[in-house]
Motif scaffolding. Structure first.
Motif, PDB file in Angstrom:
ATOM      1  N   UNK A  65       0.819  -1.209   0.000  1.00 37.91           N
ATOM      2  CA  UNK A  65       0.000   0.000   0.000  1.00 37.91           C
ATOM      3  C   UNK A  65       0.852   1.259   0.000  1.00 37.91           C
ATOM      4  N   UNK A  66       2.079   1.153   0.423  1.00 40.17           N
ATOM      5  CA  UNK A  66       3.006   2.279   0.347  1.00 40.17           C
ATOM      6  C   UNK A  66       3.674   2.377  -1.031  1.00 40.17           C
ATOM      7  N   UNK A  67       3.357   1.414  -1.914  1.00 40.78           N
ATOM      8  CA  UNK A  67       3.919   1.437  -3.264  1.00 40.78           C
ATOM      9  C   UNK A  67       5.388   1.061  -3.313  1.00 40.78           C
ATOM     10  N   UNK A  68       5.839   0.239  -2.354  1.00 43.06           N
ATOM     11  CA  UNK A  68       7.267  -0.100  -2.257  1.00 43.06           C
ATOM     12  C   UNK A  68       7.602  -1.197  -3.260  1.00 43.06           C
ATOM     13  N   UNK A  69       8.587  -0.931  -4.142  1.00 40.00           N
ATOM     14  CA  UNK A  69       8.876  -1.851  -5.232  1.00 40.00           C
ATOM     15  C   UNK A  69      10.301  -2.396  -5.223  1.00 40.00           C
ATOM     16  N   UNK A  70      10.960  -2.341  -4.106  1.00 42.20           N
ATOM     17  CA  UNK A  70      12.219  -3.081  -3.968  1.00 42.20           C
ATOM     18  C   UNK A  70      11.818  -4.489  -3.528  1.00 42.20           C
ATOM     19  N   UNK A  71      11.510  -5.338  -4.508  1.00 43.64           N
ATOM     20  CA  UNK A  71      10.826  -6.604  -4.250  1.00 43.64           C
ATOM     21  C   UNK A  71      11.585  -7.536  -3.308  1.00 43.64           C
ATOM     22  N   UNK A  72      12.896  -7.512  -3.348  1.00 42.66           N
ATOM     23  CA  UNK A  72      13.653  -8.431  -2.500  1.00 42.66           C
ATOM     24  C   UNK A  72      13.364  -8.202  -1.018  1.00 42.66           C
ATOM     25  N   UNK A  73      13.044  -6.971  -0.656  1.00 44.99           N
ATOM     26  CA  UNK A  73      12.765  -6.656   0.747  1.00 44.99           C
ATOM     27  C   UNK A  73      11.542  -7.411   1.256  1.00 44.99           C
ATOM     28  N   UNK A  74      10.642  -7.787   0.342  1.00 47.15           N
ATOM     29  CA  UNK A  74       9.449  -8.531   0.738  1.00 47.15           C
ATOM     30  C   UNK A  74       9.793  -9.914   1.294  1.00 47.15           C
ATOM     31  N   UNK A  75      11.031 -10.344   1.137  1.00 48.25           N
ATOM     32  CA  UNK A  75      11.441 -11.616   1.725  1.00 48.25           C
ATOM     33  C   UNK A  75      11.566 -11.522   3.247  1.00 48.25           C
ATOM     34  N   UNK A  76      11.673 -10.331   3.768  1.00 44.62           N
ATOM     35  CA  UNK A  76      11.587 -10.181   5.222  1.00 44.62           C
ATOM     36  C   UNK A  76      10.192 -10.603   5.678  1.00 44.62           C
ATOM     37  N   UNK A  77      10.126 -11.160   6.873  1.00 40.03           N
ATOM     38  CA  UNK A  77       8.826 -11.601   7.377  1.00 40.03           C
ATOM     39  C   UNK A  77       7.935 -10.397   7.664  1.00 40.03           C
TER      40      UNK A  77
END
Length: 534
Positions: A65-77
């Motif tokens: 929802x914040x529009x964050x697109x550094x996709x690798x960071x989504x690997x954090x829990x």
């Protein structure tokens, strides 16, 4: 296990764990830096994090929802992300400590936005990896498509309305939930299988996730006339299925309903959920591969493909049944399509150099077999029923190669040998009348034969008889050699089909004629291409 081996495995495990921890620390730092760089934008919408923390939304959906697109960071829990976001929220507010929501100390509940699909995405990895290992495709890459619960569409729409009510504007650049889910699964699959994610890969996986608790979330839209959503139940393949509730139908319905109308009929923000999603199915398909050659049929009791009327088999054996299973098993394919350059009746032999055919291997686990292996399979097939069916020139094919088989329907020619009976004893005059057409072409007109009227359109076909030659036998019999254009009905040419074929052999010899036995001697088509036969 030796002490040295145990020590080596332990050290390897420790090294792997340290590497993973270092990667996670690096990802956390990247997110912290990015949020720091975005401080001006976050201050401009100073309550956006408060809005997200006011609802049970997972950390990964917060980033979306914040529009964050550094996709690798989504690997954090989700918990790790929420800790960083909460600290950032406190910093923006000027606090010296993180805000006291208590989410770290309490078990995280299922996200109301993704209903747990990306929150617990890693929980689906084992099933995907097990399926890949069990299927054992010989391949180095894969592509993945995902289907997520329809309820995520409605719930994300609801949160967007909630966001606008609180902040006065819609979320900017919302990240697609399917993008995150696909990458979170794919990266894990890459690490555990050695395969590489490639969107042009021949191997396509379809991963579908369902969420029983929220499966009816979109149904309320059917009660809003302006949505245009109509869901019906119909009978298909002996099952009752719903139609009209596909994702594209729901997306369109949501665009047609105003925010006010939506909020009057649905919960804004969405209601909490208590259960996690589940895997609905995993489908894996690979692009077809092609193999082909030529077959010979030495008997008059084998059909080209299984031949039946109702439950009654009219021929116990078929060419495809004798030839194809061996090749299908070698390619470990789910199924095959058997395509030939024309066809002969079950009681017609296919001699000479054989009839061209190819097989489309559907979803093969093995995409290519070397020429030597194909020759082994050819020899194996030729031992199954060598007195009935054999094959030759088996070769791997490219999609362009098979076009010649279909294109040849209009261009190829065929040679036949027919044992014919005449109502009058065969005379030299009759033989001479036939042989007048030896190496002399002529055109015949054939109405659709009576025997195929139930499956062929009624029309008149003009076909060329390129050559016609008769060899007399005793009494009422003669052998006729024919060279004809593809698509000529040979049996009807012999007996005339009650006058529907003109001229016919019967009209040429001046009495009734019929065909007793027919052999195909040649199908004039270069196939497989010579370049494939090595």
């Amino acid at each position: 296990m030796s002490e040295k081996k145990r020590e080596s495995d332990t050290l390897e495990g420790v090294h792997k764990k340290l590497k993973q921890d270092a990667n996670r620390d690096a990802l956390k730092l990247r997110l912290q830096i990015a949020l720091g760089d975005a401080s001006t934008e976050l201050r401009r919408h100073s309550t956006c994090l408060d809005v997200l923390f006011s609802i049970p939304c997972c950390g990964r959906c917060m980033l979306r929802f914040l529009g964050y697109r550094d996709y690798e960071v989504y690997e954090l829990s989700s918990t790790e992300i929420k800790e960083i976001l909460d600290a950032r929220r406190a910093h923006i507010a000027g606090a010296t400590v993180a805000s006291a929501d208590g989410f770290v100390d309490s078990p995280e509940i299922v996200c109301i936005a993704c209903v747990g699909t990306i929150q617990y995405a890693e929980s689906f990895v084992d099933e995907v990896v097990d399926r890949i290992n069990n299927e054992a495709y010989v391949i180095k890459t894969f592509n993945m498509n995902v289907t997520l619960p329809t309820s995520t569409l409605v719930r994300n729409h609801s949160i967007s309305i909630y966001w606008k009510n609180k902040l006065g504007s819609n979320p900017q650049d919302l990240v697609d939930i399917k993008e995150i889910f696909k990458l979170l699964i794919s990266w894990q699959v890459e690490r555990r299988t050695g395969l590489t994610l490639d969107f042009s890969s021949e191997l396509r996986m379809q991963v579908a996730v369902c969420h029983e608790e929220t499966k009816e979330d979109h149904v309320f839209l059917t009660k809003l006339k302006e949505s245009g959503l109509v869901i019906k139940t119909k009978r298909e393949n002996r099952k009752n299925i719903q139609v009209g509730d596909g994702r594209h139908h729901v997306v369109k319905a949501l665009t047609l309903v105003s925010n006010e109308r939506f909020a009057s009929a649905a919960s804004v923000p969405p209601k909490e959920v208590t259960t996690k999603p589940a895997m609905e199915f995993i489908e894996m398909t690979r692009e077809s591969v092609y193999v082909g050659g030529r077959y010979l049929k030495y008997t008059r009791d084998v059909s080209q493909t299984p031949w039946s009327i109702g439950t009654t088999m009219l021929a116990e054996l078929s060419v495809s049944g004798i030839v194809c299973d061996t090749l299908k098993e070698a390619y470990r394919a789910d199924d095959y399509k058997f395509v030939t350059a024309g066809r002969e009746d079950a009681n017609v032999r296919m001699l000479g150099n054989g009839r061209p055919f190819y097989m489309e291997m559907v979803n093969p686990r093995i995409p290519f077999l070397p020429y030597e292996r194909l020759k082994e399979l050819e020899a194996k097939i030729n031992t199954i029923m060598p007195d009935k069916v054999q094959v030759r020139s088996i070769a791997s094919l490219e999609p362009d190669d098979i076009k010649v088989v279909k294109d040849g329907e209009d261009t190829k020619t065929k040679s036949y040998s027919a044992l014919c009976w005449t109502s009058n004893p065969v005379t030299q005059k009759m033989v001479d009348a036939v042989n007048a057409y030896n190496n002399k072409s002529f055109i015949i007109e054939q109405q659709t034969p009576i025997r195929v009227l139930q499956r062929r359109a009624q029309m008149i076909r003009k076909k060329e008889i390129i050559s016609l030659k008769a060899i007399p036998l005793e009494g009422h019999f003669l052998v006729v050699h024919l060279h004809t254009e593809a698509g000529t009905y040979i049996k009807e040419f012999v007996h005339g089909d009650l006058g529907r074929t003109q001229p016919s052999l019967a009209s040429i010899v001046g009495c009734e004629a019929d065909i007793m036995e027919l052999d195909v001697l040649e199908v004039d088509l270069e196939f497989p291409p010579p370049s494939r036969l090595k």
